[in-house]
Design a protein around this motif. Sequence first.
Motif, PDB file in Angstrom:
ATOM      1  N   GLY A   1     -11.265 -20.086  30.120  1.00  0.00           N
ATOM      2  CA  GLY A   1     -11.262 -18.641  30.330  1.00  0.00           C
ATOM      3  C   GLY A   1     -11.340 -18.322  31.810  1.00  0.00           C
ATOM      4  N   VAL A   2     -10.662 -17.251  32.229  1.00  0.00           N
ATOM      5  CA  VAL A   2     -10.641 -16.894  33.649  1.00  0.00           C
ATOM      6  C   VAL A   2     -10.835 -15.389  33.811  1.00  0.00           C
ATOM      7  N   VAL A   3     -11.818 -15.006  34.615  1.00  0.00           N
ATOM      8  CA  VAL A   3     -12.033 -13.602  34.960  1.00  0.00           C
ATOM      9  C   VAL A   3     -11.616 -13.388  36.412  1.00  0.00           C
ATOM     10  N   GLU A   4     -10.756 -12.385  36.621  1.00  0.00           N
ATOM     11  CA  GLU A   4     -10.391 -11.948  37.978  1.00  0.00           C
ATOM     12  C   GLU A   4      -9.978 -13.111  38.886  1.00  0.00           C
ATOM     13  N   GLY A   5      -9.357 -14.132  38.276  1.00  0.00           N
ATOM     14  CA  GLY A   5      -8.861 -15.253  39.074  1.00  0.00           C
ATOM     15  C   GLY A   5      -9.936 -15.976  39.875  1.00  0.00           C
TER      16      GLY A   5
ATOM     17  N   HIS B   1      -3.257  -3.190  32.516  1.00  0.00           N
ATOM     18  CA  HIS B   1      -3.259  -3.215  31.061  1.00  0.00           C
ATOM     19  C   HIS B   1      -4.674  -3.020  30.505  1.00  0.00           C
ATOM     20  N   THR B   2      -5.665  -3.453  31.267  1.00  0.00           N
ATOM     21  CA  THR B   2      -7.052  -3.318  30.812  1.00  0.00           C
ATOM     22  C   THR B   2      -7.464  -1.842  30.661  1.00  0.00           C
ATOM     23  N   ASP B   3      -6.941  -0.950  31.522  1.00  0.00           N
ATOM     24  CA  ASP B   3      -7.223   0.484  31.339  1.00  0.00           C
ATOM     25  C   ASP B   3      -6.723   0.950  29.973  1.00  0.00           C
TER      26      ASP B   3
ATOM     27  N   VAL C   1       7.624 -17.034  30.836  1.00  0.00           N
ATOM     28  CA  VAL C   1       7.906 -16.764  29.420  1.00  0.00           C
ATOM     29  C   VAL C   1       7.586 -15.299  29.131  1.00  0.00           C
ATOM     30  N   ASP C   2       8.550 -14.573  28.572  1.00  0.00           N
ATOM     31  CA  ASP C   2       8.309 -13.171  28.214  1.00  0.00           C
ATOM     32  C   ASP C   2       9.356 -12.785  27.168  1.00  0.00           C
ATOM     33  N   VAL C   3       9.267 -11.532  26.717  1.00  0.00           N
ATOM     34  CA  VAL C   3      10.241 -11.028  25.743  1.00  0.00           C
ATOM     35  C   VAL C   3      11.111  -9.924  26.350  1.00  0.00           C
TER      36      VAL C   3
ATOM     37  N   GLU D   1      -2.095 -17.905  30.293  1.00  0.00           N
ATOM     38  CA  GLU D   1      -1.755 -17.024  29.177  1.00  0.00           C
ATOM     39  C   GLU D   1      -2.195 -15.598  29.525  1.00  0.00           C
ATOM     40  N   SER D   2      -1.225 -14.692  29.674  1.00  0.00           N
ATOM     41  CA  SER D   2      -1.558 -13.298  30.001  1.00  0.00           C
ATOM     42  C   SER D   2      -0.942 -12.302  29.031  1.00  0.00           C
ATOM     43  N   THR D   3      -0.455 -12.775  27.873  1.00  0.00           N
ATOM     44  CA  THR D   3       0.105 -11.816  26.917  1.00  0.00           C
ATOM     45  C   THR D   3      -0.995 -11.209  26.039  1.00  0.00           C
TER      46      THR D   3
ATOM     47  N   VAL E   1      -6.938 -18.761  30.374  1.00  0.00           N
ATOM     48  CA  VAL E   1      -6.781 -17.639  29.447  1.00  0.00           C
ATOM     49  C   VAL E   1      -7.259 -16.370  30.145  1.00  0.00           C
ATOM     50  N   VAL E   2      -6.313 -15.469  30.447  1.00  0.00           N
ATOM     51  CA  VAL E   2      -6.688 -14.179  31.041  1.00  0.00           C
ATOM     52  C   VAL E   2      -6.329 -12.997  30.149  1.00  0.00           C
ATOM     53  N   GLY E   3      -5.342 -13.157  29.273  1.00  0.00           N
ATOM     54  CA  GLY E   3      -4.908 -12.051  28.412  1.00  0.00           C
ATOM     55  C   GLY E   3      -6.038 -11.637  27.476  1.00  0.00           C
ATOM     56  N   ALA E   4      -6.285 -10.334  27.399  1.00  0.00           N
ATOM     57  CA  ALA E   4      -7.430  -9.834  26.629  1.00  0.00           C
ATOM     58  C   ALA E   4      -7.005  -9.410  25.229  1.00  0.00           C
ATOM     59  N   SER E   5      -7.831  -9.782  24.240  1.00  0.00           N
ATOM     60  CA  SER E   5      -7.608  -9.391  22.848  1.00  0.00           C
ATOM     61  C   SER E   5      -8.772  -8.520  22.403  1.00  0.00           C
TER      62      SER E   5
ATOM     63  N   ASN F   1      12.921 -16.744  26.990  1.00  0.00           N
ATOM     64  CA  ASN F   1      12.709 -15.525  26.205  1.00  0.00           C
ATOM     65  C   ASN F   1      12.183 -15.961  24.847  1.00  0.00           C
ATOM     66  N   SER F   2      10.882 -15.692  24.608  1.00  0.00           N
ATOM     67  CA  SER F   2      10.249 -16.234  23.402  1.00  0.00           C
ATOM     68  C   SER F   2      10.664 -15.478  22.141  1.00  0.00           C
ATOM     69  N   ARG F   3      11.483 -14.426  22.296  1.00  0.00           N
ATOM     70  CA  ARG F   3      12.101 -13.831  21.100  1.00  0.00           C
ATOM     71  C   ARG F   3      13.266 -14.677  20.624  1.00  0.00           C
TER      72      ARG F   3
ATOM     73  N   SER G   1      14.473  -8.071  31.711  1.00  0.00           N
ATOM     74  CA  SER G   1      14.401  -7.653  33.122  1.00  0.00           C
ATOM     75  C   SER G   1      13.220  -8.316  33.823  1.00  0.00           C
ATOM     76  N   ARG G   2      12.135  -8.544  33.085  1.00  0.00           N
ATOM     77  CA  ARG G   2      10.972  -9.210  33.689  1.00  0.00           C
ATOM     78  C   ARG G   2      11.280 -10.674  33.977  1.00  0.00           C
ATOM     79  N   LEU G   3      12.050 -11.294  33.093  1.00  0.00           N
ATOM     80  CA  LEU G   3      12.429 -12.697  33.314  1.00  0.00           C
ATOM     81  C   LEU G   3      13.358 -12.808  34.519  1.00  0.00           C
TER      82      LEU G   3
ATOM     83  N   ALA H   1       2.413  -7.877  35.233  1.00  0.00           N
ATOM     84  CA  ALA H   1       1.871  -7.846  36.593  1.00  0.00           C
ATOM     85  C   ALA H   1       1.036  -9.086  36.880  1.00  0.00           C
ATOM     86  N   VAL H   2       0.217  -9.500  35.919  1.00  0.00           N
ATOM     87  CA  VAL H   2      -0.631 -10.677  36.114  1.00  0.00           C
ATOM     88  C   VAL H   2       0.237 -11.943  36.146  1.00  0.00           C
ATOM     89  N   GLY H   3       1.136 -12.076  35.182  1.00  0.00           N
ATOM     90  CA  GLY H   3       1.958 -13.284  35.084  1.00  0.00           C
ATOM     91  C   GLY H   3       2.872 -13.468  36.287  1.00  0.00           C
TER      92      GLY H   3
HETATM   93  P1  NAD Z   1       1.409  -6.581  31.085  1.00  0.00           P
HETATM   94  O1  NAD Z   1       1.548  -5.754  29.871  1.00  0.00           O
HETATM   95  O2  NAD Z   1       2.120  -6.175  32.339  1.00  0.00           O
HETATM   96  O3  NAD Z   1       1.827  -8.109  30.784  1.00  0.00           O
HETATM   97  C1  NAD Z   1       1.842  -8.696  29.510  1.00  0.00           C
HETATM   98  C2  NAD Z   1       3.224  -9.324  29.321  1.00  0.00           C
HETATM   99  O4  NAD Z   1       3.246 -10.072  28.107  1.00  0.00           O
HETATM  100  C3  NAD Z   1       4.337  -8.289  29.219  1.00  0.00           C
HETATM  101  O5  NAD Z   1       5.335  -8.529  30.197  1.00  0.00           O
HETATM  102  C4  NAD Z   1       4.875  -8.497  27.805  1.00  0.00           C
HETATM  103  O6  NAD Z   1       6.267  -8.243  27.697  1.00  0.00           O
HETATM  104  C5  NAD Z   1       4.531  -9.952  27.565  1.00  0.00           C
HETATM  105  N1  NAD Z   1       4.547 -10.324  26.145  1.00  0.00           N
HETATM  106  C6  NAD Z   1       4.136  -9.597  25.081  1.00  0.00           C
HETATM  107  N2  NAD Z   1       4.342 -10.278  23.940  1.00  0.00           N
HETATM  108  C7  NAD Z   1       4.878 -11.473  24.291  1.00  0.00           C
HETATM  109  C8  NAD Z   1       5.301 -12.617  23.564  1.00  0.00           C
HETATM  110  N3  NAD Z   1       5.208 -12.677  22.236  1.00  0.00           N
HETATM  111  N4  NAD Z   1       5.803 -13.663  24.263  1.00  0.00           N
HETATM  112  C9  NAD Z   1       5.894 -13.619  25.607  1.00  0.00           C
HETATM  113  N5  NAD Z   1       5.502 -12.560  26.354  1.00  0.00           N
HETATM  114  C10 NAD Z   1       5.006 -11.500  25.693  1.00  0.00           C
HETATM  115  O7  NAD Z   1      -0.139  -6.678  31.390  1.00  0.00           O
HETATM  116  P2  NAD Z   1      -0.870  -7.196  32.713  1.00  0.00           P
HETATM  117  O8  NAD Z   1      -1.324  -6.021  33.500  1.00  0.00           O
HETATM  118  O9  NAD Z   1      -0.050  -8.255  33.349  1.00  0.00           O
HETATM  119  O10 NAD Z   1      -2.172  -7.831  32.052  1.00  0.00           O
HETATM  120  C11 NAD Z   1      -2.033  -8.973  31.226  1.00  0.00           C
HETATM  121  C12 NAD Z   1      -3.299  -9.211  30.418  1.00  0.00           C
HETATM  122  O11 NAD Z   1      -4.341  -9.647  31.270  1.00  0.00           O
HETATM  123  C13 NAD Z   1      -3.840  -7.999  29.688  1.00  0.00           C
HETATM  124  O12 NAD Z   1      -4.335  -8.432  28.431  1.00  0.00           O
HETATM  125  C14 NAD Z   1      -4.976  -7.532  30.569  1.00  0.00           C
HETATM  126  O13 NAD Z   1      -5.932  -6.801  29.837  1.00  0.00           O
HETATM  127  C15 NAD Z   1      -5.497  -8.853  31.046  1.00  0.00           C
HETATM  128  N6  NAD Z   1      -6.241  -8.855  32.309  1.00  0.00           N
HETATM  129  C16 NAD Z   1      -7.261  -9.744  32.372  1.00  0.00           C
HETATM  130  C17 NAD Z   1      -7.969  -9.886  33.542  1.00  0.00           C
HETATM  131  C18 NAD Z   1      -9.046 -10.905  33.633  1.00  0.00           C
HETATM  132  O14 NAD Z   1      -9.838 -10.870  34.575  1.00  0.00           O
HETATM  133  N7  NAD Z   1      -9.135 -11.852  32.714  1.00  0.00           N
HETATM  134  C19 NAD Z   1      -7.653  -9.089  34.649  1.00  0.00           C
HETATM  135  C20 NAD Z   1      -6.564  -8.207  34.565  1.00  0.00           C
HETATM  136  C21 NAD Z   1      -5.854  -8.111  33.380  1.00  0.00           C
END
Ligand code: NAD
Length: 371
Positions: free
Chosen positions: A313-317, A45-47, A221-223, A264-266, A287-291, A241-243, A226-228, A201-203
């Motif tokens: 905050g967590v980088v690369e686990g 996702h970072t790409d 937790v996802d929306v 948190e990876s959303t 916190v790994v999800g990037a904003s 399903n958070s929807r 199929s991922r759940l 992939a991360v979660g």
């Molecule tokens: P991904 O898109 O596969 O996963 C994100 C998931 O969040 C998806 O399955 C999506 O359906 C879900 N989502 C979206 N909105 C949601 C909501 N409201 N409620 C619940 N789930 C929801 O991406 P990924 O490859 O798993 O990467 C996840 C994040 O981690 C990205 O932001 C990526 O940039 C970041 N990342 C960070 C690091 C780090 O070192 N910190 C490393 C790799 C990736």
Amino acid sequence: EAAARDITVAVVRAKEQPFTIERARLRGPRSDEVLVRVLATGLCHTDLIVRDQFYPVPLPAVLGHEGAGIIEAVGPEVKGLKVGDHVVLAYGVCGHCRQCSSGHGAYCEDFYGQNFGGSGVDGSNAIEDAQGQPLHDHFFAQSSFATHALARESNAVKVPEAAPLELLGPLGCGIQTGAGAVINSLKVGAGSRFAAYGAGAVGLSAVMAARLAGAAIIIAVDVVPSRLELARELGATHVINSREQDIVEAVRAISPGGVDFALESTGRVDVLEQGITALAKLGVIGVVGASKMGTLASFDVNNLLMGGRTIRGVVEGDSVPQVFIPQLVELYLQGRFPFDRLVKFYPLEQINQAAEDSARGVTLKAVLRMP
Ligand code: NAD
Ligand code: ZN
């Protein structure tokens, strides 16, 4: 200096625009560099957020940071790797700052420059396009959306030849991030209660690791339904399903008082804020999800204080790739870490399709095979 060679690359020329497949030229390896014939590279996702300029990596650029391949040449100062070695490419580090010196390369003082700077530390580029213009590169010290890539000895991790090399690239970022966050950063323990916000992939890597760690309750937790479903197969004991459900209520209904550990990876602020609220006393959320740069989130100060809760905050686990990636390969070979279940292969030429399928939630971890 070693000779330059013609390569094929995927280029991001402008913000939010599709990748273009181009012929380019790559210089030979210098000093501590290795030249890798890339077999396949994961799409993270970072790409995509860099393509969309959440992080202002200068364009045009060759991205790609989950490369796997075979060493074809080494620079004169390389000591521990040789031609023919199978390697997974991980993140770049300076190797001599305070964090690197204490084994915390993921928090290298120059992490941004090394991985998102768009050039080598001397400001030069190793790739030029068909018109002879430099392309921004050195993305995660590799730029592996390419048939060949230059990495450094410090971020090329030797892996056993018994493992299927084409599959291993994602261990270099997304998979080690999710698994490492659980094992290295949060240290999720046997019998504990864990929630993964985001089952991408991360979660899902975090879910598999939480099962390995022996967590008693594992909530995904996802929306995307199929991922759940896949999360359940990989070890989640509960899914939300958070929807359809309120996250905080649903987590507390499954795990009274909240969860001990969460990831948190959303990349969504609303999900992060709910994840903080749904922590048990003394709970920790990674916190790994990037904003986008500058994004703010809020939390209730007294809820944090009185509950002894932690936001981390967590980088690369927190992984030391040379140690952690071979461990994950071993667990995979034993059938205990089946991350191949996340992977779908595409040819490099279909990178835009792979990106679209990932954004739509159809594909979890696209891996691009090089021509
Ligand atoms: P991904 O898109 O596969 O996963 C994100 C998931 O969040 C998806 O399955 C999506 O359906 C879900 N989502 C979206 N909105 C949601 C909501 N409201 N409620 C619940 N789930 C929801 O991406 P990924 O490859 O798993 O990467 C996840 C994040 O981690 C990205 O932001 C990526 O940039 C970041 N990342 C960070 C690091 C780090 O070192 N910190 C490393 C790799 C990736
Ligand atoms: Zn990544």
